[in-house]
Motif scaffolding. Sequence first.
Motif, mmCIF file in Angstrom:
data_model
loop_
_atom_site.group_PDB
_atom_site.id
_atom_site.type_symbol
_atom_site.label_atom_id
_atom_site.label_comp_id
_atom_site.label_asym_id
_atom_site.label_seq_id
_atom_site.Cartn_x
_atom_site.Cartn_y
_atom_site.Cartn_z
ATOM 1 N N HIS A 45 0.527 14.538 -35.934
ATOM 2 C CA HIS A 45 1.754 15.326 -36.108
ATOM 3 C C HIS A 45 2.975 14.399 -36.179
ATOM 4 C CE1 HIS A 45 4.581 18.643 -35.579
ATOM 5 N NE2 HIS A 45 5.167 17.933 -34.630
ATOM 6 N N LEU A 46 3.042 13.446 -35.264
ATOM 7 C CA LEU A 46 4.177 12.514 -35.247
ATOM 8 C C LEU A 46 4.211 11.662 -36.509
ATOM 9 C CD1 LEU A 46 4.119 11.370 -31.504
ATOM 10 C CD2 LEU A 46 5.652 13.028 -32.579
ATOM 11 N N ARG A 47 3.047 11.246 -36.987
ATOM 12 C CA ARG A 47 3.000 10.457 -38.225
ATOM 13 C C ARG A 47 3.533 11.260 -39.405
ATOM 14 N NH1 ARG A 47 -2.426 8.523 -36.167
ATOM 15 N NH2 ARG A 47 -1.963 6.466 -35.310
ATOM 16 N N LYS A 48 3.160 12.538 -39.465
ATOM 17 C CA LYS A 48 3.667 13.393 -40.547
ATOM 18 C C LYS A 48 5.184 13.514 -40.464
ATOM 19 C CE LYS A 48 -0.452 16.183 -41.124
ATOM 20 N NZ LYS A 48 -1.090 17.468 -40.833
ATOM 21 N N MET A 49 5.709 13.651 -39.252
ATOM 22 C CA MET A 49 7.164 13.739 -39.071
ATOM 23 C C MET A 49 7.816 12.423 -39.493
ATOM 24 S SD MET A 49 7.787 16.764 -37.890
ATOM 25 C CE MET A 49 6.429 17.243 -38.943
ATOM 26 N N ALA A 50 7.234 11.323 -39.073
ATOM 27 C CA ALA A 50 7.813 10.014 -39.382
ATOM 28 C C ALA A 50 7.823 9.759 -40.881
ATOM 29 C CB ALA A 50 7.030 8.917 -38.662
ATOM 30 N N ASP A 51 6.760 10.181 -41.570
ATOM 31 C CA ASP A 51 6.646 9.925 -43.005
ATOM 32 C C ASP A 51 7.434 10.918 -43.856
ATOM 33 O OD1 ASP A 51 4.992 7.788 -42.476
ATOM 34 O OD2 ASP A 51 3.138 8.921 -42.808
ATOM 35 N N GLY A 52 7.387 12.196 -43.472
ATOM 36 C CA GLY A 52 7.955 13.212 -44.348
ATOM 37 C C GLY A 52 9.288 13.777 -43.935
ATOM 38 N N SER A 53 9.474 13.980 -42.645
ATOM 39 C CA SER A 53 10.717 14.593 -42.178
ATOM 40 C C SER A 53 11.125 13.998 -40.830
ATOM 41 C CB SER A 53 10.555 16.113 -42.086
ATOM 42 O OG SER A 53 9.397 16.443 -41.371
ATOM 43 N N PRO A 54 11.620 12.766 -40.870
ATOM 44 C CA PRO A 54 11.974 12.082 -39.622
ATOM 45 C C PRO A 54 13.018 12.810 -38.787
ATOM 46 C CG PRO A 54 12.696 10.810 -41.532
ATOM 47 C CD PRO A 54 11.879 11.950 -42.040
ATOM 48 N N ASP A 55 13.803 13.686 -39.403
ATOM 49 C CA ASP A 55 14.780 14.460 -38.633
ATOM 50 C C ASP A 55 14.095 15.428 -37.673
ATOM 51 O OD1 ASP A 55 16.830 13.157 -39.886
ATOM 52 O OD2 ASP A 55 17.274 14.777 -41.292
ATOM 53 N N ASN A 56 12.837 15.738 -37.944
ATOM 54 C CA ASN A 56 12.073 16.644 -37.087
ATOM 55 C C ASN A 56 11.251 15.917 -36.032
ATOM 56 O OD1 ASN A 56 12.979 19.018 -38.241
ATOM 57 N ND2 ASN A 56 11.401 18.981 -39.822
ATOM 58 N N PHE A 57 11.388 14.596 -35.962
ATOM 59 C CA PHE A 57 10.699 13.837 -34.915
ATOM 60 C C PHE A 57 11.220 14.343 -33.572
ATOM 61 C CE2 PHE A 57 9.330 10.010 -32.605
ATOM 62 C CZ PHE A 57 8.129 9.743 -33.247
ATOM 63 N N PRO A 58 10.344 14.497 -32.587
ATOM 64 C CA PRO A 58 10.791 15.113 -31.324
ATOM 65 C C PRO A 58 11.867 14.304 -30.608
ATOM 66 C CG PRO A 58 8.581 14.230 -31.093
ATOM 67 C CD PRO A 58 8.942 14.114 -32.548
ATOM 68 N N ASP A 59 12.661 15.028 -29.851
ATOM 69 C CA ASP A 59 13.667 14.396 -28.995
ATOM 70 C C ASP A 59 13.038 13.919 -27.694
ATOM 71 O OD1 ASP A 59 16.012 15.138 -30.648
ATOM 72 O OD2 ASP A 59 15.390 17.172 -30.114
ATOM 73 N N LEU A 60 11.934 14.569 -27.320
ATOM 74 C CA LEU A 60 11.321 14.281 -26.035
ATOM 75 C C LEU A 60 9.828 14.577 -26.108
ATOM 76 C CD1 LEU A 60 12.840 15.191 -22.643
ATOM 77 C CD2 LEU A 60 10.468 15.766 -23.057
ATOM 78 N N ILE A 61 9.043 13.736 -25.432
ATOM 79 C CA ILE A 61 7.594 13.933 -25.324
ATOM 80 C C ILE A 61 7.213 13.897 -23.852
ATOM 81 C CG2 ILE A 61 5.311 12.953 -25.824
ATOM 82 C CD1 ILE A 61 6.559 11.694 -28.360
ATOM 83 N N PHE A 62 6.420 14.894 -23.427
ATOM 84 C CA PHE A 62 5.782 14.864 -22.114
ATOM 85 C C PHE A 62 4.321 14.520 -22.359
ATOM 86 C CE2 PHE A 62 9.207 17.917 -20.830
ATOM 87 C CZ PHE A 62 9.723 17.165 -19.778
ATOM 88 N N LEU A 126 13.532 19.072 -15.239
ATOM 89 C CA LEU A 126 14.375 19.214 -16.435
ATOM 90 C C LEU A 126 15.820 18.875 -16.128
ATOM 91 C CD1 LEU A 126 12.923 22.434 -18.118
ATOM 92 C CD2 LEU A 126 12.401 20.037 -18.629
ATOM 93 N N ASN A 127 16.295 19.237 -14.959
ATOM 94 C CA ASN A 127 17.668 18.899 -14.571
ATOM 95 C C ASN A 127 17.850 17.390 -14.413
ATOM 96 O OD1 ASN A 127 18.838 21.447 -14.617
ATOM 97 N ND2 ASN A 127 18.137 21.921 -12.553
ATOM 98 N N ILE A 128 16.873 16.720 -13.844
ATOM 99 C CA ILE A 128 16.930 15.254 -13.727
ATOM 100 C C ILE A 128 17.020 14.634 -15.120
ATOM 101 C CG2 ILE A 128 15.595 13.188 -13.120
ATOM 102 C CD1 ILE A 128 14.506 14.856 -10.709
ATOM 103 N N ILE A 129 16.187 15.122 -16.021
ATOM 104 C CA ILE A 129 16.193 14.599 -17.389
ATOM 105 C C ILE A 129 17.537 14.844 -18.056
ATOM 106 C CG2 ILE A 129 15.183 14.898 -19.691
ATOM 107 C CD1 ILE A 129 12.480 15.408 -18.220
ATOM 108 N N LYS A 130 18.079 16.056 -17.892
ATOM 109 C CA LYS A 130 19.396 16.386 -18.467
ATOM 110 C C LYS A 130 20.472 15.441 -17.950
ATOM 111 C CE LYS A 130 18.774 21.173 -18.072
ATOM 112 N NZ LYS A 130 19.300 22.495 -17.743
ATOM 113 N N GLU A 131 20.477 15.218 -16.640
ATOM 114 C CA GLU A 131 21.528 14.409 -16.016
ATOM 115 C C GLU A 131 21.392 12.920 -16.320
ATOM 116 O OE1 GLU A 131 21.500 15.334 -11.846
ATOM 117 O OE2 GLU A 131 21.894 17.459 -12.220
ATOM 118 N N GLU A 132 20.163 12.416 -16.383
ATOM 119 C CA GLU A 132 19.975 10.968 -16.480
ATOM 120 C C GLU A 132 19.622 10.442 -17.860
ATOM 121 O OE1 GLU A 132 17.535 9.340 -13.375
ATOM 122 O OE2 GLU A 132 18.288 10.789 -11.899
#
Length: 136
Positions: A45-62, A126-132
């Motif tokens: 999925h990430l490779r497809k985003m990187a190759d075709g639509s990098p704007d859709n690459f995720p902002d965050l991965i868990f 999520l709050n820690i992530i938002k703040e830091e």
Amino acid sequence: MSILKKVVLIDDDQVNNFVCESIIKNENFADEVVSFEWAEDALNHLRKMADGSPDNFPDLIFLDINMPGMDGWQFIDEYKSFPESLTNKCCLFMLSSAVDRKDIITAKNLLEVKEFFSKPLSSEILNIIKEEYIKE
């Protein structure tokens, strides 16, 4: 409006993914949440985003550590091959039930991993992530 556009969850536990998706959506943390039970599928999925639509690459991965097939460490090894222009804008967090101190130390020493969190995902995390880590 959500804080992030896209979050990717990578965990072989379907119930955990459902719970994480619910928390992320209830907290208006991301517009889109995509879950993968197999790290290989997430990489494709990430490779497809990187190759075709990098704007859709995720902002965050868990990312979980212990998964069948490709584990979290192997995923990170592959993730390192993505262009820095994409990985620099994506925050990768380990979210695992692993309690092995060695795993926690290893995760914290990887440049790609922002932080190690213990399951379950919570509003507090999520709050820690938002703040830091999220620059608005």
